[in-house]
Scaffold this motif. Structure first.
Motif, PDB file in Angstrom:
ATOM      1  N   ILE A 116      25.507  53.805  51.139  1.00 16.53           N
ATOM      2  CA  ILE A 116      25.566  53.890  49.677  1.00 16.53           C
ATOM      3  C   ILE A 116      26.416  55.088  49.248  1.00 16.53           C
ATOM      4  CG2 ILE A 116      24.179  54.326  47.603  1.00 16.53           C
ATOM      5  CD1 ILE A 116      21.903  52.740  49.046  1.00 16.53           C
ATOM      6  N   ASP A 117      26.213  56.219  49.894  1.00 18.26           N
ATOM      7  CA  ASP A 117      27.011  57.406  49.583  1.00 18.26           C
ATOM      8  C   ASP A 117      28.500  57.134  49.772  1.00 18.26           C
ATOM      9  OD1 ASP A 117      24.989  59.074  48.793  1.00 18.26           O
ATOM     10  OD2 ASP A 117      24.725  60.030  50.746  1.00 18.26           O
ATOM     11  N   THR A 118      28.822  56.444  50.854  1.00 23.01           N
ATOM     12  CA  THR A 118      30.226  56.205  51.187  1.00 23.01           C
ATOM     13  C   THR A 118      30.902  55.248  50.210  1.00 23.01           C
ATOM     14  OG1 THR A 118      29.802  56.586  53.542  1.00 23.01           O
ATOM     15  CG2 THR A 118      31.798  55.351  52.973  1.00 23.01           C
ATOM     16  N   TYR A 119      30.236  54.137  49.896  1.00 19.10           N
ATOM     17  CA  TYR A 119      30.928  53.083  49.152  1.00 19.10           C
ATOM     18  C   TYR A 119      30.584  53.029  47.661  1.00 19.10           C
ATOM     19  CZ  TYR A 119      32.540  51.601  53.682  1.00 19.10           C
ATOM     20  OH  TYR A 119      33.144  51.578  54.916  1.00 19.10           O
ATOM     21  N   LEU A 120      29.432  53.556  47.266  1.00 13.72           N
ATOM     22  CA  LEU A 120      29.125  53.589  45.838  1.00 13.72           C
ATOM     23  C   LEU A 120      29.611  54.889  45.209  1.00 13.72           C
ATOM     24  CD1 LEU A 120      27.829  52.129  43.456  1.00 13.72           C
ATOM     25  CD2 LEU A 120      25.655  53.203  44.040  1.00 13.72           C
ATOM     26  N   PHE A 121      29.434  55.984  45.935  1.00 17.51           N
ATOM     27  CA  PHE A 121      29.811  57.293  45.393  1.00 17.51           C
ATOM     28  C   PHE A 121      31.125  57.825  45.976  1.00 17.51           C
ATOM     29  CE2 PHE A 121      25.174  57.134  44.865  1.00 17.51           C
ATOM     30  CZ  PHE A 121      25.100  57.373  43.496  1.00 17.51           C
ATOM     31  N   ASP A 122      31.746  57.034  46.848  1.00 12.97           N
ATOM     32  CA  ASP A 122      33.030  57.412  47.432  1.00 12.97           C
ATOM     33  C   ASP A 122      32.961  58.764  48.122  1.00 12.97           C
ATOM     34  OD1 ASP A 122      35.649  56.781  48.068  1.00 12.97           O
ATOM     35  OD2 ASP A 122      36.471  57.870  46.356  1.00 12.97           O
ATOM     36  N   LYS A 123      31.805  59.038  48.749  1.00 11.61           N
ATOM     37  CA  LYS A 123      31.659  60.262  49.538  1.00 11.61           C
ATOM     38  C   LYS A 123      32.007  59.936  50.978  1.00 11.61           C
ATOM     39  CE  LYS A 123      28.042  62.370  46.694  1.00 11.61           C
ATOM     40  NZ  LYS A 123      26.648  62.865  46.663  1.00 11.61           N
ATOM     41  N   LYS A 124      33.181  60.309  51.367  1.00  7.76           N
ATOM     42  CA  LYS A 124      33.635  60.003  52.709  1.00  7.76           C
ATOM     43  C   LYS A 124      32.783  60.742  53.735  1.00  7.76           C
ATOM     44  CE  LYS A 124      36.821  57.466  50.991  1.00  7.76           C
ATOM     45  NZ  LYS A 124      36.617  56.005  50.986  1.00  7.76           N
ATOM     46  N   PRO A 125      32.587  60.158  54.892  1.00  9.09           N
ATOM     47  CA  PRO A 125      31.780  60.829  55.931  1.00  9.09           C
ATOM     48  C   PRO A 125      32.333  62.210  56.246  1.00  9.09           C
ATOM     49  CG  PRO A 125      32.224  58.555  56.539  1.00  9.09           C
ATOM     50  CD  PRO A 125      33.056  58.832  55.324  1.00  9.09           C
ATOM     51  N   THR A 126      31.445  63.196  56.215  1.00  5.42           N
ATOM     52  CA  THR A 126      31.840  64.567  56.529  1.00  5.42           C
ATOM     53  C   THR A 126      31.498  64.934  57.959  1.00  5.42           C
ATOM     54  OG1 THR A 126      29.726  65.367  55.685  1.00  5.42           O
ATOM     55  CG2 THR A 126      31.571  65.316  54.139  1.00  5.42           C
ATOM     56  N   ASP A 127      30.668  64.157  58.601  1.00  7.91           N
ATOM     57  CA  ASP A 127      30.268  64.465  59.964  1.00  7.91           C
ATOM     58  C   ASP A 127      31.332  64.025  60.959  1.00  7.91           C
ATOM     59  OD1 ASP A 127      27.974  65.528  59.071  1.00  7.91           O
ATOM     60  OD2 ASP A 127      26.726  63.788  59.514  1.00  7.91           O
ATOM     61  N   ASN A 128      31.540  64.832  61.966  1.00  8.27           N
ATOM     62  CA  ASN A 128      32.491  64.549  63.022  1.00  8.27           C
ATOM     63  C   ASN A 128      31.744  63.934  64.204  1.00  8.27           C
ATOM     64  OD1 ASN A 128      34.163  64.957  65.411  1.00  8.27           O
ATOM     65  ND2 ASN A 128      35.483  66.173  64.075  1.00  8.27           N
ATOM     66  N   GLU A 129      32.158  62.740  64.637  1.00  7.96           N
ATOM     67  CA  GLU A 129      31.439  62.039  65.696  1.00  7.96           C
ATOM     68  C   GLU A 129      31.450  62.783  67.023  1.00  7.96           C
ATOM     69  OE1 GLU A 129      32.782  58.048  66.009  1.00  7.96           O
ATOM     70  OE2 GLU A 129      32.075  57.469  64.014  1.00  7.96           O
ATOM     71  N   ALA A 130      32.389  63.743  67.172  1.00  5.46           N
ATOM     72  CA  ALA A 130      32.458  64.523  68.407  1.00  5.46           C
ATOM     73  C   ALA A 130      31.662  65.816  68.326  1.00  5.46           C
ATOM     74  CB  ALA A 130      33.922  64.851  68.732  1.00  5.46           C
ATOM     75  N   PHE A 131      31.030  66.008  67.163  1.00  2.00           N
ATOM     76  CA  PHE A 131      30.328  67.276  66.911  1.00  2.00           C
ATOM     77  C   PHE A 131      28.834  67.089  67.146  1.00  2.00           C
ATOM     78  CE2 PHE A 131      28.131  70.065  63.796  1.00  2.00           C
ATOM     79  CZ  PHE A 131      28.495  71.289  64.340  1.00  2.00           C
TER      80      PHE A 131
END
Length: 899
Positions: A677-692
């Protein structure tokens, strides 16, 4: 190309790519998924025979088993402690304890438990002591009821036949799904509590479905399942029987009813019993409709319909009170309690007045003599509260709080809500629960998230709603409206409203929902360009069709356990035959509209229009779901993936049925859904790094970056002086120094204090007097009270230091192996020959959480002064895992406490 935008997530092996948004976690008043999942509730209360005690259950999370279990509690209404009824927890452990019943004299409890494979009957004296095993039942035990002080009834199977035993010995993992030739019945048995003897009571050849004993133990009502496929096709409703246990005379009863009988409750004088049954236009399939209440008179052997004088029918069930009955009446978006006084073969209705709680009360239990009543009260904006009161016919008086739960949640943001009404399909009034954004300002437009209930024969009412499936309190704190619509097909709104979607599936529901949206938009509340939809089961089914019929309306969709192909549903759903024929007008092979098949199964299936969907969709499904078969999730996902018009993510929950039971699965579903919901309704792109990695050394550096500095020195500036930074342990509580007081900070107080060049950020090693003088000076300079930790705080900090000592700057870490007490003194001799200091700059080792505060150097670097002594370990001290008391250290500094 496709793999860049489509993702299939198998929950058992892949990691979460985006976590619950940070801004919600930082505010202690904000709701989290854990708050929702761990919300406490009181369940299954039972009054003692004399009405002075109540036994009830409360679930708790057992993380090592990844599930919830139930413990039993006893509340004594005749005793109070701190102005509250005395409540004692009776059972503990990692197993569920359930089905408690009082002995006839009220001195003991009998109950069942999941311990020992759930085959034992347990007894617990209310005067104290451990639970006592009464008997182990080889073939299991369930549905216990007391006939008299010495006899307990229960249901169980006969045991395994030779056919069953030989089947188990076959060396394969074949599962027999159905076998009409070997359909083992269950029976009702009597267990003699004194003689330890079991006697079979019924001789039925097919399984017992339900039973009920009269209060005097003279009458037994029971039902048997007649068809192996009854759950699927609703054909051959269960037979009902009545047995006179004095004479063993048995007769079949209630043969004229077209719907199954449920919830039989005998009157106090055992002259008859009340029961509920359904009513609709398609009894052939036990189709959804309304619930009616009847009374069966033992003397005349006749059933009489209780005239509720209420068109919408029974809503939330009923409870017998003496010979009368209290009914929770369907009232659209609420329930309404009414008292019906029995007068011969008729009943008169009286309103029950709960003052400002009216239409928001749920009845939980009534004492045997109907003199006391237990109930809960909540609204969509208020957590449940539990009460006990005196009852005299319809009059409720002397209300008192029974138990208070969820104290930790009382300071959370409570969403503002209201019952919303609008005109929908066929000009009918539609209701729903509307939740407002936390920071709502009139005249401003906000996003909207639909929360669509399952069923469809269910409803959303103005009561507290919070679960892994629906959690409006979390969504509203993201400053959006949440609408829970009671679309056509919902119950609680009358027969015509419930049946409106039969043969007309989807059209009324979608019209209701879109017209509700139109009203909110016309009122200037909702931004039409920022809308999403979610739901579980039928809520997912409606969500999916909304994205088919209105491809540009929603920015995000989150369907869980929903159908997309009604043809495959017919054969694989555990109730598919009856459900689908009721709503789609027959079987898939029926000839309709001049065709050799029932075209409804095609034109009503989203799968055949799935190319229209453009809404980013996250799909949830349990691998063992038989209500909405698991492969519906695969068909849904594969269709969206192959069409390739939108991002799609599929979460598969191994071993889970229609409702998610595992704690980890419930939390994972919520967090993934919120991230979507954050990503597609509020256009909050993922901030977490999958390698982190969250607990990596690099993560500690990022945490350390949050510490305040002045020209490279840890601390904050106050009137030009460097002082310690403090962090709050919890709301309205103390703050602790993020670090031990540093050399640079201490020198601001005592100008003559000296230290080696470059060691400004090292902990200051000082005397107790200097530490006390420093906090006094700091208080005067800032106008805020600073002090050393008091004795109680120091004790807790020492416990935390001992628990978190591994990897901190102490002698154990420098040793490089699991240091023992025998080696510690010897190693220290070696250390003392060094010309090098083992102390490090503050914050050099892993952080430690104390409440909500992230602090450093607890468990090592220097020991710390408290008001009454010292606690913690220095780099030169051995942290003994078997003796966690404070050590006598020669390297002591201090940490400030700010009030």
């Amino acid at each position: 190309m496709l793999k860049n935008i489509f993702e299939l997530l198998i929950i058992s092996i892949l990691s979460l790519s985006q976590v619950f948004s940070q801004e919600d976690n930082k505010d202690p008043k904000a709701w989290t998924p854990e708050d929702i999942v761990y919300t406490e509730s009181m369940r299954s209360p039972v009054f003692s025979p004399d009405g002075t005690m109540v036994v009830w259950s409360k679930s708790k999370a057992v993380k090592k088993k990844d599930r919830f279990v139930a413990d039993l509690y006893l509340t004594r209404l005749s005793l109070k402690e701190d102005d509250s009824f005395l409540t004692t927890q009776l059972t503990y452990g990692d197993d569920s304890d359930y089905s408690p019943i009082f002995s006839k004299d009220g001195k003991s409890l009998y109950f069942l438990s999941s311990r020992d494979k759930g085959k034992k009957l347990w007894k617990l004296s209310l005067y104290g002591g451990e639970a006592e095993e009464i008997h182990e039942f080889d073939n299991g035990i369930s549905s216990i009821q007391l006939k008299d002080e010495n006899t307990l009834f229960f249901t169980a199977k006969n045991g395994k036949t030779l056919y069953d035993l030989e089947a188990e010995e076959k060396e394969d993992d074949v599962q027999i799904i159905e076998d009409s030739l070997h359909w083992q019945p269950s029976h009702i048995y009597a267990f003699d509590l004194k003689e330890d003897q079991i006697t079979r009571i019924t001789d039925n050849e097919k399984p017992i479905r339900s039973y009920q004993l009269s209060h005097d133990g003279n009458w037994l009502y029971y039902t048997i399942t007649r068809s192996l496929s009854y759950g699927a096709d609703a054909q051959k409703d269960p037979y009902s029987y009545l047995v006179n246990l004095k004479t063993d005379a048995k007769k079949q009863v209630l043969q004229d009813f077209e719907f199954p009988i449920y919830d039989v409750q005998f009157t106090a004088d055992d002259s008859g019993f009340y029961f509920g049954t359904g009513f609709s236009s398609d009894p052939e399939w036990n189709g959804a409709g309304i619930t009616e209440l009847y009374y069966y008179d033992l003397a005349s052997a006749k059933a009489t319909k209780v005239d509720l004088d209420w068109e919408l029918g029974v809503g939330g069930g009923y409870t017998v009170a003496g010979n009368d009955v209290i009914v929770s009446l369907a009232n659209k978006a609420t329930m309404k309690l009414a008292y019906y006084t029995k007068k011969g073969t008729s009943w008169s209705r009286s309103e029950m007045d709960y003052d400002d709680k009216n239409e928001h009360v749920s009845l939980n239990a009534i004492a045997n003599d109907a003199s006391k009543i237990m109930y809960s009260y909540s609204t969509a904006s208020k957590l449940p509260q539990y009460f006990v009161a005196d009852l005299k016919k319809a009059k409720v008086s002397n209300e008192e709080t029974f138990i208070t739960l969820n104290k930790k949640l009382e300071k959370k943001y409570m969403p503002k809500s209201e019952i919303m009404t609008w005109t929908g399909y066929n000009g009918d009034e539609v209701t729903g629960i509307l939740y407002y954004p936390n920071d709502y300002q009139e005249g401003k437009k906000y996003p909207l998230m639909l929360n669509i209930h399952g069923g469809p024969s269910s409803q959303d009412t103005d009561e507290w709603s919070g679960s892994w499936a629906y959690y409006p309190s979390i969504l509203t704190q993201k400053n959006m409206f949440v609408l829970m619509p009671n679309y056509h097909g919902s119950t609680n709104h009358g027969l015509e409203y419930t049946e409106a979607i039969k043969g007309n599936y989807y059209e009324p529901e979608l019209e209701d929902i879109t017209k509700g949206i139109d009203k909110l938009v016309s009122e200037g509340k909702v931004d039409r360009d920022q809308m999403g939809t979610m739901g579980w089961s039928n809520g997912a089914i409606i969500t999916t069709m909304l994205t088919v019929k209105y491809p540009d309306m929603f920015k995000v969709a989150a369907p869980g356990a929903g159908d997309v192909n009604w043809t495959s549903d017919f054969g694989t759903c555990q109730f598919g035959v009856s459900f689908d024929q009721s709503y789609f007008g027959g079987a898939p092979w029926d000839d309709t509209n001049g065709k050799t098949y029932n075209e409804n199964y095609l034109i009503k299936s989203p799968l055949f229009e799935i190319e229209k969907i453009k809404t980013p969709t996250i799909i949830f499904h349990g691998s063992e779901d038989r209500a909405v078969p698991r492969d519906q999730g695969w068909e849904y996902y594969r269709g969206l993936q192959q069409v390739g018009k939108t991002p799609v993510k599929f979460l598969w929950f191994p071993g889970q049925p229609h409702g998610l039971g595992k704690i980890t699965h419930q939390l994972r579903k919520m967090k993934e859904e919120i991230a979507w919901i954050d990503t597609y309704l509020f256009d909050k792109k993922p901030t977490d790094n999958e390698a982190f990695k969250e607990d990596s050394p690099l993560a500690e550096i990022f945490k350390l970056e949050e510490a305040q500095q002045v020209n490279g020195l840890y601390g904050v500036s106050n009137k030009g002086m460097l002082i310690p930074e403090t962090v709050s342990v919890k709301e309205d509580s103390i703050s602790l120094g993020r670090f031990e007081v540093t050399n640079a900070q201490f020198k601001a107080f005592k100008n003559t204090f000296s230290f080696e060049s470059g060691k400004d950020n090292y902990p200051a090693v000082v005397s107790k007097t200097d530490a006390e003088n420093y906090v006094t000076w700091l208080s005067q300079q800032t106008g805020t009270t600073y002090r050393l930790p008091n004795a109680k705080e120091a004790e807790k900090l020492q416990q935390k230091a001992a628990k978190r000592s591994k990897g901190q700057n102490n002698l154990n870490t420098w040793a490089g192996y699991d240091l023992t007490a025998d080696d510690a003194d010897l190693l220290l001799q070696k250390v003392n020959s060094l010309n090098y200091s083992l102390l490090k700059p503050v914050g050099s080792n892993k952080s430690v959480k104390v409440g909500e505060a992230t602090i450093y150097d607890l468990g090592g670097n220097v020991a710390e002064y408290s008001a009454t002594g010292t606690y913690d370990y220095s780099a030169y001290d051995f942290a003994d895992p078997y003796d966690q008391k404070p050590v006598k250290s020669e390297h002591v500094g201090f940490r400030v406490v700010k009030k």
